[in-house]
Design a protein around this motif. Structure first.
Motif: not given
Length: 254
Positions: A97-103, A105-114, A134-142
């Motif tokens: 759930i948390g990672l889907k939410c982060a995905e 929100l990517a590029h729609k907010v200033k920052s995302i911290t999980v 998986v984490q590496k791919v998400l980190e590439e999205q900021g």
């Protein structure tokens, strides 16, 4: 021609009772008592009561403004109304759930911290090598991660973590769900963390089936009974239950 849900219900002899809850199952009389006092008989019964987001007791949580869970369409709409490019988002939970939410929100907010107590993301379903990819791919999205860490208390829009603090504008609580099992537990079905079902979606009560987030069943990848609260599994279980209740034969483990 525009699709109308009412046409489907009428064609398939489906009656919907909105705003009414099932409050009791009588397995011997094969009836369900509703919150408005109605008692409905059944030949076959499916329970799909879902789950409820888990909110841990953390000091100061009630004082946090702009907070939400991320389990329903209403949650998603609520979060959509909070975000913009100036917002810093804190997500508690590095599970599905948390990672889907982060995905989302990517590029729609200033920052995302999980933030998560686990040592790697998707801890309950992946091995670390897979999770690291998986984490590496998400980190590439900021998206930033603070793992092996937890929130000890909130003070307004500041989170006090293990040895550090984090300021945020929006909090998303995604630390898991709790299956809604009371109906079947009270009816003496076998319930562990979730309602126990087999590959046919059958509970331990005769002619009673269960499907979706409220259940637990054998995970063939680990050979353990688990709660797997994800949409594809719920769909397969629901389809399986429907076929078997209608006199067919289906199993979702094949």
């Amino acid at each position: 021609m525009k699709y109308r849900a009412d046409d489907f219900y009428e064609k398939n002899r489906v009656t919907t009772l909105l705003g009414i809850k099932a409050v009791k199952i009588d397995k011997d009389k094969k009836t369900v008592t509703l919150s408005d006092g109605q008692i409905l008989p059944y030949d076959k019964l499916a329970v799909a009561t879902g789950s409820t987001p888990f909110i841990p007791q953390i000091e100061g949580y009630d004082g946090v403004k702009n907070k939400t869970t991320f389990s329903t369409l209403d949650d998603a709409k609520r979060l959509e109304g909070m975000i913009d490019k100036t917002k810093n988002v804190l997500i508690m939970g590095a599970g599905l759930i948390g990672l889907k939410c982060a995905e989302c929100l990517a590029h729609k907010v200033k920052s995302i911290t999980v933030v998560d107590h686990a040592s790697y993301v998707l801890h309950s379903i992946l091995k670390q090598e897979e999770a690291d990819e998986v984490q590496k791919v998400l980190e590439e999205q900021g998206i930033k991660f603070m793992l092996k860490n937890g929130v000890n208390k909130f003070d307004g829009q500041t989170a006090y973590l293990d040895g550090s603090t984090l300021n945020f504008d929006i909090l998303v609580m995604a630390v898991g769900v709790r299956p809604n099992v009371a109906l079947l537990r009270d009816a003496d079905a076998k319930v562990n963390k979730g309602i126990v079902v087999n590959a046919k979606s059958e509970t331990t009560l005769k002619d009673v089936y269960a499907c979706g987030d409220c259940t637990e069943y054998l995970d063939v990848s680990s050979n353990e009974n688990k709660i797997m609260a994800i949409l594809p599994n719920a769909y397969m279980q629901g389809e399986t239950a429907g076929i078997n209740m209608a006199g067919g034969s289906a199993s979702f483990d094949k």
